[in-house]
Design a protein around this motif. Structure first.
Motif, PDB file in Angstrom:
ATOM      1  N   MET A   1       0.887  -1.098  -0.068  1.00  0.00           N
ATOM      2  CA  MET A   1       0.376  -0.271  -0.043  1.00  0.00           C
ATOM      3  C   MET A   1       0.953   1.358   0.109  1.00  0.00           C
ATOM      4  O   MET A   1       1.878   1.491   0.785  1.00  0.00           O
ATOM      5  CB  MET A   1      -0.889   0.331   1.291  1.00  0.00           C
ATOM      6  CG  MET A   1      -1.540  -1.249   1.115  1.00  0.00           C
ATOM      7  SD  MET A   1      -3.150  -0.769   2.640  1.00  0.00           S
ATOM      8  CE  MET A   1      -3.649   0.349   2.056  1.00  0.00           C
ATOM      9  N   PRO A   2       0.165   2.207  -1.022  1.00  0.00           N
ATOM     10  CA  PRO A   2       1.206   4.114  -1.271  1.00  0.00           C
ATOM     11  C   PRO A   2       1.393   3.894   0.331  1.00  0.00           C
ATOM     12  O   PRO A   2       0.376   4.542   1.117  1.00  0.00           O
ATOM     13  CB  PRO A   2       0.614   4.171  -1.865  1.00  0.00           C
ATOM     14  CG  PRO A   2      -0.652   4.285  -1.802  1.00  0.00           C
ATOM     15  CD  PRO A   2      -0.673   2.790  -1.317  1.00  0.00           C
ATOM     16  N   ASP A   3       2.293   5.186   0.861  1.00  0.00           N
ATOM     17  CA  ASP A   3       2.475   5.756   2.352  1.00  0.00           C
ATOM     18  C   ASP A   3       1.329   7.110   2.088  1.00  0.00           C
ATOM     19  O   ASP A   3       1.224   7.175   0.575  1.00  0.00           O
ATOM     20  CB  ASP A   3       3.775   6.526   2.692  1.00  0.00           C
ATOM     21  CG  ASP A   3       4.461   5.513   2.323  1.00  0.00           C
ATOM     22  OD1 ASP A   3       4.400   4.169   2.613  1.00  0.00           O
ATOM     23  OD2 ASP A   3       5.985   5.704   2.846  1.00  0.00           O
ATOM     24  N   GLY A   4       0.802   7.441   3.260  1.00  0.00           N
ATOM     25  CA  GLY A   4       0.095   8.466   3.274  1.00  0.00           C
ATOM     26  C   GLY A   4      -0.789   8.665   4.025  1.00  0.00           C
ATOM     27  O   GLY A   4      -0.947   7.481   5.012  1.00  0.00           O
ATOM     28  N   LEU A   5      -1.849   9.553   3.929  1.00  0.00           N
ATOM     29  CA  LEU A   5      -3.117   9.627   5.286  1.00  0.00           C
ATOM     30  C   LEU A   5      -4.138   8.755   4.560  1.00  0.00           C
ATOM     31  O   LEU A   5      -4.455   8.366   3.583  1.00  0.00           O
ATOM     32  CB  LEU A   5      -3.595  10.781   5.515  1.00  0.00           C
ATOM     33  CG  LEU A   5      -2.414  11.800   6.149  1.00  0.00           C
ATOM     34  CD1 LEU A   5      -3.269  13.144   6.595  1.00  0.00           C
ATOM     35  CD2 LEU A   5      -2.465  11.320   7.442  1.00  0.00           C
ATOM     36  N   TYR A   6      -4.571   8.384   5.568  1.00  0.00           N
ATOM     37  CA  TYR A   6      -6.075   7.449   5.582  1.00  0.00           C
ATOM     38  C   TYR A   6      -6.398   7.420   6.081  1.00  0.00           C
ATOM     39  O   TYR A   6      -6.831   7.930   7.421  1.00  0.00           O
ATOM     40  CB  TYR A   6      -5.650   5.510   5.412  1.00  0.00           C
ATOM     41  CG  TYR A   6      -5.003   5.325   4.345  1.00  0.00           C
ATOM     42  CD1 TYR A   6      -5.281   4.446   3.088  1.00  0.00           C
ATOM     43  CD2 TYR A   6      -3.634   5.393   4.543  1.00  0.00           C
ATOM     44  CE1 TYR A   6      -4.583   4.417   2.351  1.00  0.00           C
ATOM     45  CE2 TYR A   6      -2.484   4.869   2.962  1.00  0.00           C
ATOM     46  CZ  TYR A   6      -3.127   4.210   1.710  1.00  0.00           C
ATOM     47  OH  TYR A   6      -2.058   3.654   1.213  1.00  0.00           O
ATOM     48  N   GLU A   7      -8.473   6.952   6.094  1.00  0.00           N
ATOM     49  CA  GLU A   7      -8.677   7.345   7.223  1.00  0.00           C
ATOM     50  C   GLU A   7     -10.142   5.771   6.772  1.00  0.00           C
ATOM     51  O   GLU A   7     -11.515   6.254   6.243  1.00  0.00           O
ATOM     52  CB  GLU A   7     -10.149   7.904   7.269  1.00  0.00           C
ATOM     53  CG  GLU A   7     -10.918   8.645   8.188  1.00  0.00           C
ATOM     54  CD  GLU A   7     -10.992  10.267   8.593  1.00  0.00           C
ATOM     55  OE1 GLU A   7     -10.647  10.729   9.034  1.00  0.00           O
ATOM     56  OE2 GLU A   7     -12.321  10.190   8.229  1.00  0.00           O
ATOM     57  N   GLN A   8      -9.856   4.713   7.180  1.00  0.00           N
ATOM     58  CA  GLN A   8     -10.016   3.511   6.111  1.00  0.00           C
ATOM     59  C   GLN A   8     -10.788   2.333   7.598  1.00  0.00           C
ATOM     60  O   GLN A   8      -9.518   2.432   8.462  1.00  0.00           O
ATOM     61  CB  GLN A   8      -9.195   2.604   5.024  1.00  0.00           C
ATOM     62  CG  GLN A   8      -9.589   1.723   4.460  1.00  0.00           C
ATOM     63  CD  GLN A   8      -8.793   0.798   3.587  1.00  0.00           C
ATOM     64  OE1 GLN A   8      -8.305   2.218   3.368  1.00  0.00           O
ATOM     65  NE2 GLN A   8      -9.734  -0.055   2.793  1.00  0.00           N
ATOM     66  N   LEU A   9     -11.737   1.961   7.871  1.00  0.00           N
ATOM     67  CA  LEU A   9     -12.155   0.953   8.516  1.00  0.00           C
ATOM     68  C   LEU A   9     -11.534  -0.707   8.633  1.00  0.00           C
ATOM     69  O   LEU A   9     -10.985  -0.910   7.448  1.00  0.00           O
ATOM     70  CB  LEU A   9     -13.631   0.700   8.562  1.00  0.00           C
ATOM     71  CG  LEU A   9     -14.188   0.680  10.122  1.00  0.00           C
ATOM     72  CD1 LEU A   9     -14.151   1.059  10.708  1.00  0.00           C
ATOM     73  CD2 LEU A   9     -15.849  -0.018   9.786  1.00  0.00           C
ATOM     74  N   VAL A  10     -10.708  -0.961   9.754  1.00  0.00           N
ATOM     75  CA  VAL A  10      -9.813  -1.549   9.259  1.00  0.00           C
ATOM     76  C   VAL A  10     -10.301  -2.939   9.480  1.00  0.00           C
ATOM     77  O   VAL A  10     -11.287  -3.872   9.891  1.00  0.00           O
ATOM     78  CB  VAL A  10      -8.877  -2.043  10.495  1.00  0.00           C
ATOM     79  CG1 VAL A  10      -7.775  -3.197  10.232  1.00  0.00           C
ATOM     80  CG2 VAL A  10      -8.283  -0.409  10.514  1.00  0.00           C
ATOM     81  N   THR A  11     -10.318  -4.010   8.240  1.00  0.00           N
ATOM     82  CA  THR A  11     -11.306  -5.270   7.825  1.00  0.00           C
ATOM     83  C   THR A  11     -10.056  -6.400   7.554  1.00  0.00           C
ATOM     84  O   THR A  11      -8.971  -5.649   8.046  1.00  0.00           O
ATOM     85  CB  THR A  11     -12.173  -4.930   7.037  1.00  0.00           C
ATOM     86  OG1 THR A  11     -10.960  -5.237   5.484  1.00  0.00           O
ATOM     87  CG2 THR A  11     -12.998  -4.479   6.779  1.00  0.00           C
ATOM     88  N   ARG A  12     -10.700  -8.048   7.194  1.00  0.00           N
ATOM     89  CA  ARG A  12      -9.865  -8.662   7.697  1.00  0.00           C
ATOM     90  C   ARG A  12      -8.760  -8.575   6.260  1.00  0.00           C
ATOM     91  O   ARG A  12      -7.560  -9.286   6.340  1.00  0.00           O
ATOM     92  CB  ARG A  12     -10.906  -9.603   8.017  1.00  0.00           C
ATOM     93  CG  ARG A  12     -11.075 -10.570   8.701  1.00  0.00           C
ATOM     94  CD  ARG A  12     -12.437 -11.451   8.634  1.00  0.00           C
ATOM     95  NE  ARG A  12     -13.041 -11.814  10.131  1.00  0.00           N
ATOM     96  CZ  ARG A  12     -13.656 -12.532   9.458  1.00  0.00           C
ATOM     97  NH1 ARG A  12     -14.350 -13.389   8.521  1.00  0.00           N
ATOM     98  NH2 ARG A  12     -14.369 -13.068  10.883  1.00  0.00           N
ATOM     99  N   GLY A  13      -9.436  -7.894   5.654  1.00  0.00           N
ATOM    100  CA  GLY A  13      -8.160  -7.947   4.058  1.00  0.00           C
ATOM    101  C   GLY A  13      -7.683  -6.962   5.263  1.00  0.00           C
ATOM    102  O   GLY A  13      -6.153  -7.182   3.884  1.00  0.00           O
ATOM    103  N   LEU A  14      -8.021  -5.621   5.008  1.00  0.00           N
ATOM    104  CA  LEU A  14      -7.204  -5.180   4.868  1.00  0.00           C
ATOM    105  C   LEU A  14      -5.941  -4.763   6.159  1.00  0.00           C
ATOM    106  O   LEU A  14      -4.514  -4.614   6.207  1.00  0.00           O
ATOM    107  CB  LEU A  14      -8.064  -3.353   5.334  1.00  0.00           C
ATOM    108  CG  LEU A  14      -6.869  -2.766   5.503  1.00  0.00           C
ATOM    109  CD1 LEU A  14      -5.988  -2.269   4.398  1.00  0.00           C
ATOM    110  CD2 LEU A  14      -8.025  -1.110   6.175  1.00  0.00           C
ATOM    111  N   ASP A  15      -6.187  -5.957   7.146  1.00  0.00           N
ATOM    112  CA  ASP A  15      -5.159  -6.337   8.586  1.00  0.00           C
ATOM    113  C   ASP A  15      -4.589  -7.020   7.658  1.00  0.00           C
ATOM    114  O   ASP A  15      -3.141  -7.047   7.695  1.00  0.00           O
ATOM    115  CB  ASP A  15      -5.907  -6.800   9.681  1.00  0.00           C
ATOM    116  CG  ASP A  15      -5.198  -6.719  10.187  1.00  0.00           C
ATOM    117  OD1 ASP A  15      -4.371  -6.112  10.985  1.00  0.00           O
ATOM    118  OD2 ASP A  15      -5.302  -8.325  11.183  1.00  0.00           O
TER     119      ASP A  15
END
Length: 1024
Positions: A1-15
């Motif tokens: 994943m690219p560096d930067g700001l996020y505001e994303q709910l952590v899901t199983r896939g994202l984790d």
């Protein structure tokens, strides 16, 4: 994943994707409970959209949606086959009933859009026509209204009126641009209710916005650059955002909250063309610059002068001092140019209303110009052109009842010739002159009922503090951020610049650096002076047009800086207390006329300087006193027509740990110390409009380390400080040390522990003492007399038993019990009082903290109505939830306070509904989805939302809307403060005004008593 700001709910896939190699830092944060529903719903919406977009079969989409809704137990929300949208419900026209036109906006009602009047998209004018023809209520907010814009919407406005749909319009006299005939027509021909802010000097409303409310709940709004003019609606390159209650509900909520707040603000006044046209013409002429006025207050002729919110807070504080604490020598501190004299005049008007006559008045100042302006101010506030007489420059009073006198004239007359009780009210302006012998003789001789001092500068350059005349107290102070927020002062750009000096070896005694050692470090330091010049050239566009004041540590330092500037080609002078008055006056003239671009001062110009044109302030020495820092800053904060901003350069070295950066930054921003740390990291995003605080990387690190050291383990320093002062009581120690109550009581510490650590005596306690001392902070808000006195009586060595108390006192005893034992751990209230008898140190500390809290009580408190007079809660008092639950008989030995966790409490035995509201529900710095659920619309109106499951037909909904129960409102800004859990302000009983919607029901309540001015000013959702 690219560096930067996020505001994303952590899901199983994202984790799984976040298990990144190497040195990559991944920052997560728990979702705030107040934001969870919104964040999760948005995630589900995105997931559903992705699945439906990837599914081509319409039937399969329908199955997916209905299966999901079935799992949510929302069977009624399942979609029928084939999918359709309801587009309108329209009653057939009959005689006497006007219905909607058969039109609709081209932009779907559920969607947001950006309209730019470009080819291929509808222009704003055509969309507004369709919105007007399909709306049930319309609100318009615009800085000015033009005739040619109004006539474009004439048919739609006529039809709106024929449907009896309300039209509310808020406008101003901004730039004198409004066409009066357009407003007349809005009122007369289209039935609009129009409100105008007349005073050009306070008109900062430049917004342009429409809201269209529909009974169907498909509300829409437009916010952008278009006023009600022909060019804006049709031709101009204008940008307007279309909002939707479906697509952008939080923004519609904020729009409604802000509009309703302006609508109920008394500075926006209802316009009647037959009554107000001349006044409007005069106001527009003034705003356009075609005419001028010589009023000293802002209200137009013939109208009562009303206090601004910041002035009302100061008046409230004076009333508290007099009525609650019986203090009748009071000091008002406010920056020059912020209307101290208006506050004094409004205070006098209130005293006259209370006394049913005008008390005798002596107003004292040292200059004729001040006296003449003050007399005009009193006359305007009292609406009496004949009030008062001057005694200055050869003018002598005849009646001597209300005299505006120079101290020179009074001295010439002979102060001893004035009977000490001659004047009921004595006001002394520019009170920092009061140490002069003539002022001192006057103060020692006169015995008024009320003495009021006015000053911008309580700390003088000679080290004297005028607060000593007032028992060391300031009764009312206009805080810097309030003055900036009210547009009374010039905005500032504050730059903190690291200068490389090391002050850690400079001696420190009695709360400050040694001046002689500082002077030796700075004087002749050409490397530091070069940094000052370099930063000035970087921050100031034209040094030749600059008017700067530099505050130095000594005369030699000031002379050195002036020499360095002259060598660099910047005309500069050094001035000090040793400079003759004639030379000082000439130096100020030279600075004003730009013959000199910088004055360097040593112990001068902290007070008494009236040079509004100063546009640059240089802090060239560390200033330990926040008050003195603000006084010096204030030399440049006066507003002028040509000064857009004050440039402030503060040169920062490596400081001793004792130096308190947090004090000056809190004085600048009004933030807590923990808020300062966040503000420094994020660039202070919540400063008043136009203000900036900017730190270079090194100064940011220095300041952050200093503030963290203050918030960290400072306990050894506090112990050492108390040891150095000796055996003092709690109040005296806080005053002498400059520490705050939270410095002693937070992190589980206590005054008792501090005294013991410093080797000072305390009474003994039991093994339970430590837990009770940690609860002392739970009484640090007690601010009404009956509670303070009863708590104190219960804490005496020979205090009464529970059974010996009357019913009201027993309730108060229960309130104290649950404050100290919130878990309700004991078997009886008598057992609790008996336990307290054995805790001498705890009782001493609780009494000391209550005394401090009551002494600082910010508001007068008021009894509840007769039906609830047995309930010891006082309107505008502050209470922890445990106290309220005990007072309402919810909390008991059998039912602990923590069993109640909702925001609304029914109390059937008392026929009461109690509402607990936290305005800032999320712990995030800014959460737009939760800020506009509960808020004050005005000091007497409050918007409140019920629980999300409450319907109108439910017993709870019916009780709220139509029931006879007494509704009590408790409000706080946020959940926690510096001491821990924040107390609630008891706003008092409320009554139903109106409601909209259900699940939740949005109810507007009317308060029986207006909210205190300071609380409303901090809680209002509207700017200005």
């Amino acid at each position: 994943m690219p560096d930067g700001l996020y505001e994303q709910l952590v899901t199983r896939g994202l984790d799984a994707r976040l298990r990144l190699p190497g040195e990559t830092a991944v920052r997560r944060r728990d979702v705030d409970a107040a934001d969870e529903a919104h964040v999760m719903a948005r995630h589900v919406e995105d997931a559903v959209r992705r699945v439906l977009t990837g599914t081509r079969d319409s039937g399969r989409r329908l199955v997916i949606v209905n299966e999901l809704l079935e799992k949510l137990a929302e069977v009624e929300d399942q979609v029928l086959d084939p999918p359709q949208q309801l587009m309108a419900i329209q009653t057939s026209p009959v005689p006497g009933v006007t219905t909607y036109e058969d039109v609709r906006p081209l932009t779907p009602l559920a969607e947001a859009a950006l309209l730019t009047n470009t080819r291929g998209e509808p222009n704003l004018g055509s969309e507004l026509k369709a919105e007007l023809d399909t709306a049930d209520e319309v609100d318009l907010l615009c800085a000015f209204v033009k005739w040619y814009g109004l006539r474009l919407l004439e048919p739609e406005l006529q039809r709106l009126r024929s449907r009896q749909a309300p039209l509310r319009v808020i406008t101003t006299t901004y730039m004198g641009a409004t066409d009066p005939a357009a407003l007349d027509r809005l009122v007369r021909d289209f039935g609009a209710e129009v409100k105008i802010q007349y005073d050009a000097q306070r008109t900062r409303l430049h917004a342009k916005a429409w809201m269209f409310r529909r009974n169907s709940t498909f509300d829409t709004a437009y916010v952008g650059s278009s006023n009600l003019s022909r060019a804006a609606l049709l031709e101009g390159v204008e940008w307007n955002v279309r909002l939707s209650r479906v697509g952008t509900p939080a923004l519609l909520q904020k729009f409604k909250a802000t509009f309703d707040t302006y609508w109920n603000d008394p500075s926006f006044e209802t316009y009647d063309p037959d009554r107000d046209r001349d006044r409007l013409d005069d106001a527009l002429a003034e705003a356009s610059g075609r005419t001028t006025h010589d009023r000293v207050t802002l209200s137009l002729s013939g109208l009562q002068v009303r206090p601004f919110p910041y002035q009302q807070s100061m008046l409230d504080a004076l009333e508290v001092e007099r009525r609650m604490h019986d203090r009748h020598r009071n000091l008002v501190v406010a920056a020059t140019g912020t209307g101290k004299t208006v506050v004094a005049a409004l205070d006098y008007r209130a005293l006259a209303e209370q006394a049913s006559h005008r008390p005798s008045l002596l107003f004292v100042a040292h200059r004729k110009e001040i006296l003449e302006q003050s007399l005009r101010t009193y006359r305007e506030v009292l609406a009496d052109p004949n009030f008062g007489e001057l005694y200055v420059g050869g003018t002598r009073p005849e009646r001597w009842s209300h005299v505006f006198a120079s101290v020179q004239s009074l001295t010439s007359y002979g102060i001893a010739n004035i009977a000490p009780e001659s004047y009921d009210v004595v006001v002394i302006d520019e009170f920092h002159h009061a140490e002069a012998a003539t002022y001192r003789r006057l103060l020692e001789h006169l015995r008024p009922v009320e003495l009021l001092g006015l000053t911008a500068t309580p700390e003088r350059s000679d080290g004297l503090d005028v607060r000593d005349f007032f028992e060391g107290r300031t009764a009312a102070e206009l805080r810097l951020w309030d003055a900036l927020g009210a547009d009374l002062l010039c905005p500032f750009h504050y730059f903190a610049v690291a200068d490389g000096t090391d002050l850690r070896g400079v001696s420190w005694a009695r709360g400050r650096y040694d001046d002689a050692e500082l002077a030796g470090l700075y004087t002749g330091n050409r490397a530091r002076a070069a940094i000052v010049l370099s930063q000035l050239r970087d921050k100031v566009l034209d040094l030749g047009g600059m008017r700067a004041l530099g505050f130095c540590v000594s005369v030699a330092h000031a002379q050195f800086m002036a020499q360095v500037f002259r060598e660099a080609g910047v005309p500069a002078l050094a001035v000090s207390g040793a400079t003759s008055p004639e030379q000082r006056a000439q130096a100020l003239l030279d600075l004003r006329d730009r013959r000199v671009n910088a004055l360097f001062a040593a112990d001068l110009f902290n007070e008494g300087l009236d040079l509004p044109d100063v546009d640059t302030v240089l802090f060239l020495r560390p200033t330990e006193s926040a008050t003195l820092f603000l006084q010096q800053l204030g030399r440049g904060l006066r507003r002028t027509r040509d000064k857009a901003v004050l440039t402030v350069l503060d040169f920062v070295g490596h400081h001793r740990q004792e130096f308190r950066f947090d004090r000056r930054l809190r004085a600048l921003t009004g933030q807590t110390r923990r808020g300062l740390e966040r503000g420094i990291k994020r660039g202070f995003p919540f400063l008043p409009s136009g203000c900036q605080i900017i730190m270079d990387r090194q100064s940011q690190q220095i300041v952050l380390e200093n503030i963290r050291s203050q918030m960290g383990n400072r306990w050894p320093q506090v112990v050492a400080e108390l040891r150095s002062y000796g055996d003092q009581d709690f109040r005296t120690f806080l005053e002498e040390s400059g520490l705050e109550l939270s410095d002693v009581l937070r992190n589980g510490h206590s005054w008792t522990e501090l005294r013991r650590s410093a080797g000072l005596p305390t009474r003994d306690g039991s093994a339970a003492e430590a837990a009770l001392l940690r609860r002392v902070r739970a009484v640090a808000h007690v601010d009404d007399q009956s509670r303070a006195e009863t708590y104190a009586r219960l804490l005496e060595d020979d205090g009464p038993t529970y059974g010996a108390l009357g019913p009201v006192e027993q309730r108060l005893a229960r309130m104290l019990y649950f404050s100290l034992w919130p878990g309700g751990a004991l078997g009886s209230y008598d057992e609790a009082l008996l336990r307290l008898r054995g805790e001498g140190a705890v009782r001493d500390e609780v009494r000391a903290v209550i005394d401090l809290a009551f002494d600082r009580a910010p508001h007068l408190t008021v009894d509840l109505p007769d039906r609830l007079q047995h309930v010891p809660l006082r309107i505008h008092g502050r209470y922890q939830r445990e106290e309220v639950l005990a007072a309402l008989d919810y909390a008991s030995l059998e039912r602990r306070p923590n069993s109640f966790r909702e925001g609304a409490l029914p109390v059937p035995d008392l026929d009461v509904d109690a509402f607990f509201v936290t305005l800032q529900k999320s712990e995030a710095d800014y959460s737009p989805t939760t800020l506009y659920r509960d808020y004050p619309i005005s000091p007497v109106l409050f918007h409140w939302e019920s629980q999300s499951t409450t319907s109108i037909a439910s017993p709870t909904g019916q009780r709220y809307l139509h029931g006879s129960s007494t509704k009590l409102l408790f409000v706080r800004h946020r959940k926690a403060d510096e001491l821990g859990t924040s107390p609630y302000l008891f706003a008092g009983p409320v009554s139903y005004v109106q409601h909209t919607g259900e699940r939740p029901i949005a109810i507007t309540w009317r308060l029986s008593h207006p909210l205190p001015g300071d609380f409303f000013a901090a809680a209002t959702v509207a700017a200005g």
